[in-house]
Write a protein that holds these residues in place. Structure first.
Motif, PDB file in Angstrom:
ATOM      1  N   GLN A  78     -49.894  50.864 -47.175  1.00 27.95           N
ATOM      2  CA  GLN A  78     -49.192  49.878 -47.988  1.00 27.95           C
ATOM      3  C   GLN A  78     -50.105  48.691 -48.279  1.00 27.95           C
ATOM      4  O   GLN A  78     -50.144  47.724 -47.529  1.00 27.95           O
ATOM      5  N   PHE A  79     -50.826  48.772 -49.386  1.00 33.01           N
ATOM      6  CA  PHE A  79     -51.765  47.719 -49.751  1.00 33.01           C
ATOM      7  C   PHE A  79     -51.062  46.392 -50.015  1.00 33.01           C
ATOM      8  O   PHE A  79     -51.665  45.324 -49.903  1.00 33.01           O
ATOM      9  N   THR A  80     -49.772  46.416 -50.327  1.00 31.27           N
ATOM     10  CA  THR A  80     -49.051  45.185 -50.655  1.00 31.27           C
ATOM     11  C   THR A  80     -48.915  44.247 -49.455  1.00 31.27           C
ATOM     12  O   THR A  80     -48.540  43.080 -49.631  1.00 31.27           O
ATOM     13  N   LEU A  81     -49.251  44.704 -48.257  1.00 36.50           N
ATOM     14  CA  LEU A  81     -49.243  43.817 -47.093  1.00 36.50           C
ATOM     15  C   LEU A  81     -50.304  42.726 -47.223  1.00 36.50           C
ATOM     16  O   LEU A  81     -50.257  41.716 -46.521  1.00 36.50           O
ATOM     17  N   HIS A  82     -51.255  42.912 -48.121  1.00 34.28           N
ATOM     18  CA  HIS A  82     -52.299  41.913 -48.335  1.00 34.28           C
ATOM     19  C   HIS A  82     -52.072  41.128 -49.629  1.00 34.28           C
ATOM     20  O   HIS A  82     -53.012  40.596 -50.221  1.00 34.28           O
ATOM     21  N   ALA A  83     -50.820  41.030 -50.042  1.00 36.87           N
ATOM     22  CA  ALA A  83     -50.487  40.245 -51.225  1.00 36.87           C
ATOM     23  C   ALA A  83     -50.717  38.764 -50.954  1.00 36.87           C
ATOM     24  O   ALA A  83     -50.379  38.254 -49.893  1.00 36.87           O
ATOM     25  N   ASN A  84     -51.298  38.098 -51.923  1.00 33.51           N
ATOM     26  CA  ASN A  84     -51.467  36.657 -51.857  1.00 33.51           C
ATOM     27  C   ASN A  84     -50.506  36.055 -52.869  1.00 33.51           C
ATOM     28  O   ASN A  84     -50.586  36.342 -54.062  1.00 33.51           O
ATOM     29  N   THR A  85     -49.579  35.231 -52.387  1.00 35.36           N
ATOM     30  CA  THR A  85     -48.548  34.659 -53.261  1.00 35.36           C
ATOM     31  C   THR A  85     -48.684  33.146 -53.414  1.00 35.36           C
ATOM     32  O   THR A  85     -47.732  32.473 -53.801  1.00 35.36           O
ATOM     33  N   LYS A  86     -49.856  32.609 -53.121  1.00 37.53           N
ATOM     34  CA  LYS A  86     -50.052  31.157 -53.174  1.00 37.53           C
ATOM     35  C   LYS A  86     -49.933  30.583 -54.582  1.00 37.53           C
ATOM     36  O   LYS A  86     -49.428  29.498 -54.776  1.00 37.53           O
ATOM     37  N   LYS A  87     -50.438  31.304 -55.574  1.00 38.26           N
ATOM     38  CA  LYS A  87     -50.419  30.805 -56.948  1.00 38.26           C
ATOM     39  C   LYS A  87     -49.455  31.623 -57.793  1.00 38.26           C
ATOM     40  O   LYS A  87     -49.480  32.850 -57.766  1.00 38.26           O
ATOM     41  N   ASP A  95     -57.558  40.877 -51.931  1.00 34.62           N
ATOM     42  CA  ASP A  95     -58.088  41.137 -50.588  1.00 34.62           C
ATOM     43  C   ASP A  95     -57.849  42.567 -50.107  1.00 34.62           C
ATOM     44  O   ASP A  95     -58.455  42.998 -49.129  1.00 34.62           O
ATOM     45  N   ALA A  96     -56.954  43.279 -50.763  1.00 28.40           N
ATOM     46  CA  ALA A  96     -56.669  44.661 -50.355  1.00 28.40           C
ATOM     47  C   ALA A  96     -57.892  45.536 -50.622  1.00 28.40           C
ATOM     48  O   ALA A  96     -58.572  45.395 -51.643  1.00 28.40           O
ATOM     49  N   ALA A  97     -58.182  46.418 -49.680  1.00 30.37           N
ATOM     50  CA  ALA A  97     -59.342  47.304 -49.811  1.00 30.37           C
ATOM     51  C   ALA A  97     -59.140  48.282 -50.966  1.00 30.37           C
ATOM     52  O   ALA A  97     -58.028  48.756 -51.209  1.00 30.37           O
ATOM     53  N   ARG A  98     -60.218  48.583 -51.646  1.00 30.92           N
ATOM     54  CA  ARG A  98     -60.203  49.584 -52.706  1.00 30.92           C
ATOM     55  C   ARG A  98     -60.091  50.973 -52.058  1.00 30.92           C
ATOM     56  O   ARG A  98     -60.472  51.162 -50.906  1.00 30.92           O
ATOM     57  N   PRO A  99     -59.589  51.946 -52.804  1.00 30.77           N
ATOM     58  CA  PRO A  99     -59.380  53.277 -52.223  1.00 30.77           C
ATOM     59  C   PRO A  99     -60.608  53.899 -51.561  1.00 30.77           C
ATOM     60  O   PRO A  99     -60.468  54.578 -50.541  1.00 30.77           O
ATOM     61  N   ASP A 100     -61.810  53.675 -52.108  1.00 29.23           N
ATOM     62  CA  ASP A 100     -62.992  54.297 -51.515  1.00 29.23           C
ATOM     63  C   ASP A 100     -63.244  53.805 -50.094  1.00 29.23           C
ATOM     64  O   ASP A 100     -63.835  54.517 -49.279  1.00 29.23           O
ATOM     65  N   LYS A 101     -62.775  52.620 -49.762  1.00 29.40           N
ATOM     66  CA  LYS A 101     -62.868  52.122 -48.390  1.00 29.40           C
ATOM     67  C   LYS A 101     -61.571  52.371 -47.621  1.00 29.40           C
ATOM     68  O   LYS A 101     -61.588  52.757 -46.455  1.00 29.40           O
ATOM     69  N   ALA A 102     -60.444  52.126 -48.274  1.00 26.66           N
ATOM     70  CA  ALA A 102     -59.155  52.184 -47.591  1.00 26.66           C
ATOM     71  C   ALA A 102     -58.768  53.593 -47.147  1.00 26.66           C
ATOM     72  O   ALA A 102     -58.254  53.768 -46.037  1.00 26.66           O
ATOM     73  N   VAL A 103     -58.997  54.589 -47.979  1.00 30.34           N
ATOM     74  CA  VAL A 103     -58.578  55.952 -47.634  1.00 30.34           C
ATOM     75  C   VAL A 103     -59.257  56.445 -46.352  1.00 30.34           C
ATOM     76  O   VAL A 103     -58.573  56.880 -45.419  1.00 30.34           O
ATOM     77  N   PRO A 104     -60.586  56.385 -46.236  1.00 24.23           N
ATOM     78  CA  PRO A 104     -61.198  56.856 -44.991  1.00 24.23           C
ATOM     79  C   PRO A 104     -60.760  56.036 -43.767  1.00 24.23           C
ATOM     80  O   PRO A 104     -60.581  56.591 -42.682  1.00 24.23           O
ATOM     81  N   MET A 105     -60.563  54.731 -43.959  1.00 25.07           N
ATOM     82  CA  MET A 105     -60.149  53.902 -42.825  1.00 25.07           C
ATOM     83  C   MET A 105     -58.720  54.249 -42.403  1.00 25.07           C
ATOM     84  O   MET A 105     -58.415  54.327 -41.212  1.00 25.07           O
ATOM     85  N   TYR A 106     -57.836  54.458 -43.354  1.00 21.54           N
ATOM     86  CA  TYR A 106     -56.454  54.860 -43.078  1.00 21.54           C
ATOM     87  C   TYR A 106     -56.429  56.220 -42.364  1.00 21.54           C
ATOM     88  O   TYR A 106     -55.716  56.403 -41.374  1.00 21.54           O
ATOM     89  N   GLU A 107     -57.226  57.155 -42.841  1.00 20.62           N
ATOM     90  CA  GLU A 107     -57.291  58.476 -42.200  1.00 20.62           C
ATOM     91  C   GLU A 107     -57.858  58.372 -40.784  1.00 20.62           C
ATOM     92  O   GLU A 107     -57.387  59.056 -39.874  1.00 20.62           O
ATOM     93  N   THR A 108     -58.853  57.529 -40.583  1.00 23.60           N
ATOM     94  CA  THR A 108     -59.414  57.310 -39.249  1.00 23.60           C
ATOM     95  C   THR A 108     -58.363  56.708 -38.325  1.00 23.60           C
ATOM     96  O   THR A 108     -58.215  57.128 -37.174  1.00 23.60           O
ATOM     97  N   PHE A 109     -57.625  55.722 -38.820  1.00 26.16           N
ATOM     98  CA  PHE A 109     -56.548  55.103 -38.049  1.00 26.16           C
ATOM     99  C   PHE A 109     -55.542  56.153 -37.590  1.00 26.16           C
ATOM    100  O   PHE A 109     -55.202  56.230 -36.401  1.00 26.16           O
ATOM    101  N   ASN A 110     -55.079  56.999 -38.504  1.00 26.46           N
ATOM    102  CA  ASN A 110     -54.110  58.046 -38.150  1.00 26.46           C
ATOM    103  C   ASN A 110     -54.703  59.036 -37.151  1.00 26.46           C
ATOM    104  O   ASN A 110     -54.030  59.456 -36.202  1.00 26.46           O
TER     105      ASN A 110
END
Length: 148
Positions: A78-87, A95-110
């Motif tokens: 859920q990339f929306t956990l890194h939503a910035n709502t200040k403005k 700040d949310a990771a792009r898929p090329d970084k996020a997918v392997p990290m998410y798979e590693t986490f699982n």
């Protein structure tokens, strides 16, 4: 990394009206990965989640960990956990990771959660998912690996 942990009695995730993952008693994890995250963040969260004592013992106190109750995990990216709502009124996800970084990290986490002995079901990264759960308590906890 940010993880929202919801203690649940049962949960499932569906894509196009087809259930692709489901658990009985355990944790629903909403997992947000940001560009600055590393394997150290994964390791920290796996340790915290594995030992988090938020299930009730025979006296009704939150004293039992996931393994103590033979619980399972449903992990949802859920990339929306890194939503910035200040403005303004439209959130920024810069700040949310792009898929090329996020997918392997998410798979590693699982995989690290599986290596710790847990059954882990998941949705599909980037898919439009519908998550159904019975939140037990309700108990919902947020852990941010940058706030150790």
């Amino acid at each position: 990394m940010r993880v929202v942990i919801q203690r649940s009695k049962k949960a499932s995730v569906s894509i196009n009206n087809e259930v692709v993952g489901e658990i009985s008693k355990g944790f629903v994890l909403l997992v947000g990965i940001e560009e600055a995250d590393t394997k150290e963040d994964v390791d920290y969260l796996v340790r915290k989640i594995s030992k988090l004592r938020i299930f009730e013992d025979e006296e009704g106190k939150m004293n039992l960990a996931l393994a103590d109750v033979q619980g399972e995990i449903l992990s949802i990216s859920q990339f929306t956990l890194h939503a910035n709502t200040k403005k303004g009124n439209r959130p920024s996800f810069i700040d949310a990771a792009r898929p090329d970084k996020a997918v392997p990290m998410y798979e590693t986490f699982n995989q690290e959660l599986r290596n710790a002995g847990f059954t882990v079901a998941s949705g599909q990264f980037g898919a439009d998912m519908q998550v159904a759960l019975v939140n037990d308590g309700p108990v919902t906890i947020l852990i941010d690996s940058k706030q150790k």
